[in-house]
Scaffold this motif. Structure first.
Motif, PDB file in Angstrom:
ATOM      1  N   PRO A  16     -53.574  23.577   5.484  1.00 39.43           N
ATOM      2  CA  PRO A  16     -53.167  24.394   4.346  1.00 39.43           C
ATOM      3  C   PRO A  16     -51.696  24.181   4.010  1.00 39.43           C
ATOM      4  O   PRO A  16     -50.924  25.117   3.841  1.00 39.43           O
ATOM      5  CB  PRO A  16     -53.428  25.820   4.832  1.00 39.43           C
ATOM      6  N   SER A  17     -51.287  22.918   3.907  1.00 42.70           N
ATOM      7  CA  SER A  17     -49.886  22.602   3.645  1.00 42.70           C
ATOM      8  C   SER A  17     -49.772  21.257   2.955  1.00 42.70           C
ATOM      9  O   SER A  17     -50.022  20.212   3.568  1.00 42.70           O
ATOM     10  CB  SER A  17     -49.080  22.581   4.947  1.00 42.70           C
ATOM     11  N   GLY A  18     -49.379  21.277   1.691  1.00 40.66           N
ATOM     12  CA  GLY A  18     -49.170  20.034   0.978  1.00 40.66           C
ATOM     13  C   GLY A  18     -48.027  19.224   1.555  1.00 40.66           C
ATOM     14  O   GLY A  18     -48.085  17.987   1.610  1.00 40.66           O
ATOM     15  N   SER A  19     -46.978  19.902   2.000  1.00 28.34           N
ATOM     16  CA  SER A  19     -45.808  19.171   2.490  1.00 28.34           C
ATOM     17  C   SER A  19     -46.095  18.456   3.801  1.00 28.34           C
ATOM     18  O   SER A  19     -45.663  17.313   3.996  1.00 28.34           O
ATOM     19  CB  SER A  19     -44.609  20.123   2.647  1.00 28.34           C
ATOM     20  N   CYS A  20     -46.837  19.088   4.696  1.00 29.27           N
ATOM     21  CA  CYS A  20     -47.143  18.441   5.977  1.00 29.27           C
ATOM     22  C   CYS A  20     -48.163  17.317   5.793  1.00 29.27           C
ATOM     23  O   CYS A  20     -48.085  16.291   6.474  1.00 29.27           O
ATOM     24  CB  CYS A  20     -47.656  19.474   6.974  1.00 29.27           C
ATOM     25  N   ALA A  21     -49.112  17.504   4.881  1.00 32.03           N
ATOM     26  CA  ALA A  21     -50.047  16.426   4.576  1.00 32.03           C
ATOM     27  C   ALA A  21     -49.302  15.225   4.011  1.00 32.03           C
ATOM     28  O   ALA A  21     -49.579  14.076   4.360  1.00 32.03           O
ATOM     29  CB  ALA A  21     -51.109  16.915   3.593  1.00 32.03           C
ATOM     30  N   ALA A  22     -48.346  15.491   3.142  1.00 30.55           N
ATOM     31  CA  ALA A  22     -47.554  14.411   2.554  1.00 30.55           C
ATOM     32  C   ALA A  22     -46.719  13.699   3.614  1.00 30.55           C
ATOM     33  O   ALA A  22     -46.529  12.483   3.547  1.00 30.55           O
ATOM     34  CB  ALA A  22     -46.653  14.955   1.454  1.00 30.55           C
ATOM     35  N   MET A  23     -46.213  14.445   4.587  1.00 22.51           N
ATOM     36  CA  MET A  23     -45.443  13.838   5.668  1.00 22.51           C
ATOM     37  C   MET A  23     -46.287  12.807   6.415  1.00 22.51           C
ATOM     38  O   MET A  23     -45.861  11.658   6.640  1.00 22.51           O
ATOM     39  CB  MET A  23     -44.968  14.929   6.638  1.00 22.51           C
ATOM     40  N   ALA A  24     -47.490  13.184   6.792  1.00 23.65           N
ATOM     41  CA  ALA A  24     -48.355  12.275   7.542  1.00 23.65           C
ATOM     42  C   ALA A  24     -48.754  11.065   6.707  1.00 23.65           C
ATOM     43  O   ALA A  24     -48.788   9.930   7.203  1.00 23.65           O
ATOM     44  CB  ALA A  24     -49.597  13.025   8.021  1.00 23.65           C
ATOM     45  N   ARG A  25     -49.028  11.292   5.453  1.00 24.75           N
ATOM     46  CA  ARG A  25     -49.525  10.211   4.601  1.00 24.75           C
ATOM     47  C   ARG A  25     -48.413   9.256   4.166  1.00 24.75           C
ATOM     48  O   ARG A  25     -48.611   8.039   4.136  1.00 24.75           O
ATOM     49  CB  ARG A  25     -50.212  10.809   3.375  1.00 24.75           C
ATOM     50  N   ASP A  26     -47.251   9.810   3.846  1.00 26.89           N
ATOM     51  CA  ASP A  26     -46.188   8.993   3.272  1.00 26.89           C
ATOM     52  C   ASP A  26     -45.237   8.397   4.312  1.00 26.89           C
ATOM     53  O   ASP A  26     -44.755   7.272   4.141  1.00 26.89           O
ATOM     54  CB  ASP A  26     -45.358   9.810   2.276  1.00 26.89           C
ATOM     55  N   GLN A  27     -44.953   9.165   5.376  1.00 21.80           N
ATOM     56  CA  GLN A  27     -43.896   8.732   6.288  1.00 21.80           C
ATOM     57  C   GLN A  27     -44.394   8.140   7.602  1.00 21.80           C
ATOM     58  O   GLN A  27     -43.686   7.346   8.221  1.00 21.80           O
ATOM     59  CB  GLN A  27     -42.939   9.907   6.565  1.00 21.80           C
ATOM     60  N   TYR A  28     -45.599   8.490   8.041  1.00 22.28           N
ATOM     61  CA  TYR A  28     -46.086   7.927   9.298  1.00 22.28           C
ATOM     62  C   TYR A  28     -46.205   6.402   9.260  1.00 22.28           C
ATOM     63  O   TYR A  28     -45.913   5.739  10.266  1.00 22.28           O
ATOM     64  CB  TYR A  28     -47.425   8.554   9.687  1.00 22.28           C
ATOM     65  N   PRO A  29     -46.628   5.804   8.144  1.00 24.79           N
ATOM     66  CA  PRO A  29     -46.675   4.334   8.129  1.00 24.79           C
ATOM     67  C   PRO A  29     -45.317   3.701   8.382  1.00 24.79           C
ATOM     68  O   PRO A  29     -45.228   2.638   9.027  1.00 24.79           O
ATOM     69  CB  PRO A  29     -47.174   4.020   6.705  1.00 24.79           C
ATOM     70  N   HIS A  30     -44.256   4.335   7.913  1.00 29.96           N
ATOM     71  CA  HIS A  30     -42.910   3.789   8.113  1.00 29.96           C
ATOM     72  C   HIS A  30     -42.364   4.118   9.499  1.00 29.96           C
ATOM     73  O   HIS A  30     -41.620   3.326  10.083  1.00 29.96           O
ATOM     74  CB  HIS A  30     -41.961   4.350   7.051  1.00 29.96           C
ATOM     75  N   LEU A  31     -42.748   5.272  10.031  1.00 36.91           N
ATOM     76  CA  LEU A  31     -42.212   5.699  11.322  1.00 36.91           C
ATOM     77  C   LEU A  31     -42.891   5.002  12.493  1.00 36.91           C
ATOM     78  O   LEU A  31     -42.231   4.561  13.436  1.00 36.91           O
ATOM     79  CB  LEU A  31     -42.363   7.217  11.471  1.00 36.91           C
ATOM     80  N   ILE A  32     -44.221   4.924  12.441  1.00 37.41           N
ATOM     81  CA  ILE A  32     -44.954   4.387  13.594  1.00 37.41           C
ATOM     82  C   ILE A  32     -46.008   3.360  13.194  1.00 37.41           C
ATOM     83  O   ILE A  32     -46.819   2.944  14.034  1.00 37.41           O
ATOM     84  CB  ILE A  32     -45.620   5.524  14.415  1.00 37.41           C
ATOM     85  N   GLY A  33     -46.036   2.965  11.926  1.00 37.97           N
ATOM     86  CA  GLY A  33     -47.011   1.976  11.480  1.00 37.97           C
ATOM     87  C   GLY A  33     -48.443   2.467  11.550  1.00 37.97           C
ATOM     88  O   GLY A  33     -49.373   1.673  11.751  1.00 37.97           O
ATOM     89  N   SER A  34     -48.650   3.772  11.364  1.00 39.17           N
ATOM     90  CA  SER A  34     -49.975   4.370  11.499  1.00 39.17           C
ATOM     91  C   SER A  34     -50.553   4.735  10.142  1.00 39.17           C
ATOM     92  O   SER A  34     -49.843   5.180   9.242  1.00 39.17           O
ATOM     93  CB  SER A  34     -49.892   5.629  12.363  1.00 39.17           C
ATOM     94  N   ASP A  35     -51.876   4.586  10.018  1.00 33.01           N
ATOM     95  CA  ASP A  35     -52.567   5.004   8.798  1.00 33.01           C
ATOM     96  C   ASP A  35     -53.356   6.289   8.994  1.00 33.01           C
ATOM     97  O   ASP A  35     -54.236   6.622   8.191  1.00 33.01           O
ATOM     98  CB  ASP A  35     -53.495   3.897   8.306  1.00 33.01           C
ATOM     99  N   ILE A  36     -53.044   7.040  10.043  1.00 31.71           N
ATOM    100  CA  ILE A  36     -53.783   8.279  10.285  1.00 31.71           C
ATOM    101  C   ILE A  36     -53.621   9.261   9.130  1.00 31.71           C
ATOM    102  O   ILE A  36     -54.469  10.123   8.894  1.00 31.71           O
ATOM    103  CB  ILE A  36     -53.364   8.938  11.621  1.00 31.71           C
ATOM    104  N   GLY A  37     -52.535   9.113   8.379  1.00 34.66           N
ATOM    105  CA  GLY A  37     -52.338   9.980   7.226  1.00 34.66           C
ATOM    106  C   GLY A  37     -53.448   9.862   6.200  1.00 34.66           C
ATOM    107  O   GLY A  37     -53.669  10.787   5.408  1.00 34.66           O
TER     108      GLY A  37
END
Length: 240
Positions: free
Chosen positions: A76-97
């Protein structure tokens, strides 16, 4: 049925547990079994936005470990969903977002429903939060869900697309600008005459709720009105 997990987020876990509980109620009503992995922690958004990239990467890796086996991670959080989707690929190379869904995304895009069987006999105005609108591209998905609620009366929010001024640490580092933006948002919210102001992020609702509270204390008696902040998931969970 996909394997579904609830990502509660820090703000909701600490201050607003009603919203994630509402998410579970809605999904279970639709026939989903929802897991709650207890090892989950912060998504790392605060750290990444403040320049602590290594700390953010550590939290992102932990997120991937905890949620990696699920088909869908609903929050229930647009900002946290966006964090996983937008920044995880750059931080850890993950597509879990790609498996993380803000609630309205999951209901409309995955479950394929708009009417979740809710009833909420109140007037409601809706604030589209910045991360949900600009980062996730939610569009009118939350509003489509709200329009399907029985007995609800939706009222347009003037200048709805304008930021409320929260922006995490922005509200602290740029307090004067943030306060001016908040004042505009609160005046527009009060002008709707709605009983409730809904949004997809409790962080923004906290900011707006504080502004409305201060407005009520300083305004004249005729102006001491303003909508009560509520996460839209709580409306969708209601059957009263």
């Amino acid at each position: 049925m996909p394997r579904v997990a609830l990502f509660i987020t820090c703000v909701n876990d600490a201050l607003f547990p009603a919203a994630p509980k509402a998410v579970v109620q809605i999904l279970e009503r639709l026939g989903y079994d929802v897991d709650f992995p207890e090892a989950q922690t912060c998504c790392g958004q605060m750290h990444a936005n403040s320049g602590y990239k290594q700390d953010a990467a550590t939290l992102a890796s932990a997120f991937e470990t905890v949620f990696g086996d699920y088909d869908a991670i609903v929050t229930p959080s647009g900002s946290c969903a966006a964090m996983a989707r937008d920044q995880y690929p750059h931080l850890i190379g993950s597509d879990i977002g790609d498996h993380v869904y803000e609630l309205s995304e999951f209901l409309i895009d995955v479950a394929g429903v708009e009417d979740v069987g809710a009833r909420f006999p109140h007037t409601v105005t809706y604030h589209p939060t910045c991360h949900g609108t600009r980062a996730l591209g939610l569009g009118d998905k939350p509003m489509r869900l709200l329009r399907a609620v029985e007995d609800i009366e939706l009222v347009d929010l003037p200048a709805a697309d304008q930021c409320c001024g929260f922006g995490g640490t922005f509200a602290l580092k740029n307090s004067e600008v943030s306060s001016a933006m908040l004042a505009d948002k609160c005046r527009n919210a009060a002008a709707t005459g709605a009983e409730y102001l809904a949004a997809a992020d409790n962080s923004c609702l906290t900011h707006i709720g504080g502004g409305i509270s201060r407005l009520q204390h300083t305004a004249g008696a005729a102006e001491r009105r303003g909508p009560r902040p509520i996460h839209y998931a709580e409306i969708l969970a209601s059957t009263a």
